[in-house]
Design a protein around this motif. Structure first.
Motif, short mmCIF file in Angstrom:
data_model
loop_
_atom_site.label_atom_id
_atom_site.label_comp_id
_atom_site.label_asym_id
_atom_site.label_seq_id
_atom_site.Cartn_x
_atom_site.Cartn_y
_atom_site.Cartn_z
N TYR A 156 0.84 -1.20 0.00
CA TYR A 156 0.00 0.00 0.00
C TYR A 156 0.87 1.24 0.00
O TYR A 156 1.79 1.38 0.82
CB TYR A 156 -0.91 -0.02 1.23
N SER A 157 0.61 2.14 -0.93
CA SER A 157 1.32 3.42 -1.02
C SER A 157 2.83 3.24 -1.04
O SER A 157 3.57 3.97 -0.36
CB SER A 157 0.91 4.34 0.14
N GLY A 158 3.29 2.25 -1.78
CA GLY A 158 4.71 2.08 -1.97
C GLY A 158 5.44 1.32 -0.89
O GLY A 158 6.67 1.20 -0.92
N SER A 159 4.70 0.79 0.06
CA SER A 159 5.37 0.01 1.10
C SER A 159 4.49 -1.15 1.54
O SER A 159 3.30 -1.18 1.24
CB SER A 159 5.71 0.91 2.30
N TYR A 160 5.11 -2.07 2.25
CA TYR A 160 4.38 -3.22 2.76
C TYR A 160 3.89 -2.92 4.17
O TYR A 160 4.63 -2.44 5.01
CB TYR A 160 5.26 -4.47 2.75
N VAL A 161 2.63 -3.24 4.40
CA VAL A 161 2.01 -3.00 5.70
C VAL A 161 1.56 -4.32 6.29
O VAL A 161 0.96 -5.14 5.60
CB VAL A 161 0.80 -2.05 5.56
N ASN A 162 1.86 -4.53 7.55
CA ASN A 162 1.46 -5.74 8.25
C ASN A 162 0.18 -5.51 9.04
O ASN A 162 0.02 -4.49 9.70
CB ASN A 162 2.56 -6.19 9.21
N TYR A 163 -0.69 -6.50 8.99
CA TYR A 163 -1.91 -6.49 9.79
C TYR A 163 -1.93 -7.77 10.63
O TYR A 163 -1.47 -8.82 10.18
CB TYR A 163 -3.16 -6.45 8.91
N TRP A 164 -2.49 -7.65 11.84
CA TRP A 164 -2.49 -8.78 12.76
C TRP A 164 -3.89 -9.03 13.31
O TRP A 164 -4.65 -8.09 13.56
CB TRP A 164 -1.54 -8.51 13.93
N GLY A 165 -4.19 -10.29 13.53
CA GLY A 165 -5.39 -10.65 14.26
C GLY A 165 -5.16 -10.53 15.75
O GLY A 165 -4.07 -10.19 16.21
N GLN A 166 -6.20 -10.83 16.50
CA GLN A 166 -6.13 -10.67 17.95
C GLN A 166 -5.44 -11.85 18.62
O GLN A 166 -5.06 -11.76 19.80
CB GLN A 166 -7.54 -10.50 18.54
N GLY A 167 -5.26 -12.92 17.89
CA GLY A 167 -4.59 -14.10 18.45
C GLY A 167 -5.58 -15.12 18.98
O GLY A 167 -6.66 -14.78 19.46
N THR A 168 -5.19 -16.38 18.87
CA THR A 168 -6.01 -17.46 19.43
C THR A 168 -5.09 -18.42 20.19
O THR A 168 -4.00 -18.77 19.70
CB THR A 168 -6.79 -18.19 18.33
N GLN A 169 -5.51 -18.79 21.37
CA GLN A 169 -4.66 -19.63 22.24
C GLN A 169 -4.74 -21.08 21.80
O GLN A 169 -5.84 -21.64 21.62
CB GLN A 169 -5.11 -19.50 23.69
N VAL A 170 -3.58 -21.69 21.67
CA VAL A 170 -3.47 -23.13 21.44
C VAL A 170 -2.70 -23.72 22.61
O VAL A 170 -1.57 -23.29 22.88
CB VAL A 170 -2.76 -23.43 20.11
N THR A 171 -3.29 -24.66 23.30
CA THR A 171 -2.65 -25.31 24.43
C THR A 171 -2.58 -26.80 24.16
O THR A 171 -3.61 -27.44 23.90
CB THR A 171 -3.43 -25.06 25.73
N VAL A 172 -1.37 -27.34 24.21
CA VAL A 172 -1.15 -28.76 23.96
C VAL A 172 -0.71 -29.40 25.27
O VAL A 172 0.35 -29.07 25.80
CB VAL A 172 -0.10 -28.98 22.87
N SER A 173 -1.52 -30.29 25.78
CA SER A 173 -1.21 -30.93 27.06
C SER A 173 -0.41 -32.21 26.83
O SER A 173 -0.59 -32.91 25.83
CB SER A 173 -2.49 -31.25 27.81
N SER A 174 0.44 -32.50 27.79
CA SER A 174 1.29 -33.71 27.65
C SER A 174 0.64 -34.92 28.29
O SER A 174 -0.36 -34.83 28.96
CB SER A 174 2.65 -33.44 28.30
#
Length: 119
Positions: free
Chosen positions: A101-119
């Motif tokens: 956008y407008s000559g440069s790269y712009v990063n967008y992020w989501g809010q995140g989602t938790q992944v929990t892996v139990s042993s």
């Protein structure tokens, strides 16, 4: 602007599978790539996988052969299928989009989602 909404995180036992989804909306026509990053407590955010507008993919070495990134252009959604999950992959997973956008790269992020892996 680009809005990203993630879903699909949760709790899974080691060796199990999860599929994350990331729905994009807004000015998506000039998105060059979308991907998934993760951040564990006390660690830096790291790339997990990405897919470009040309459908090229890139994976972190640690997930090759177990994770698959894909996209559904009709739904403006990117998926991350995660198999054979390990406890050390417990983290917040973030969706990312890169837009030129407008000559440069712009990063967008989501809010995140938790992944929990139990042993």
């Amino acid at each position: 602007q680009v809005q990203l909404v993630e879903s699909g995180g949760g709790l899974v036992q080691a060796g199990g599978s999860l599929r994350l989804s990331c729905a994009a909306s807004g000015n998506i026509f000039s998105i060059n790539a979308m991907g998934w990053y993760r951040q564990a407590p006390g660690k830096q955010r790291e790339l997990v996988a990405l897919i470009t507008s040309g459908a090229d993919t890139k994976y972190a070495d640690s997930v090759k052969g177990r994770f698959t990134i894909s996209r559904d252009d009709a739904k403006n959604t990117v998926y991350l299928q995660m198999n054979s999950l390990k406890p050390e992959e417990t983290a917040v997973y973030y969706c990312n989009a890169v837009r030129f956008y407008s000559g440069s790269y712009v990063n967008y992020w989501g809010q995140g989602t938790q992944v929990t892996v139990s042993s």
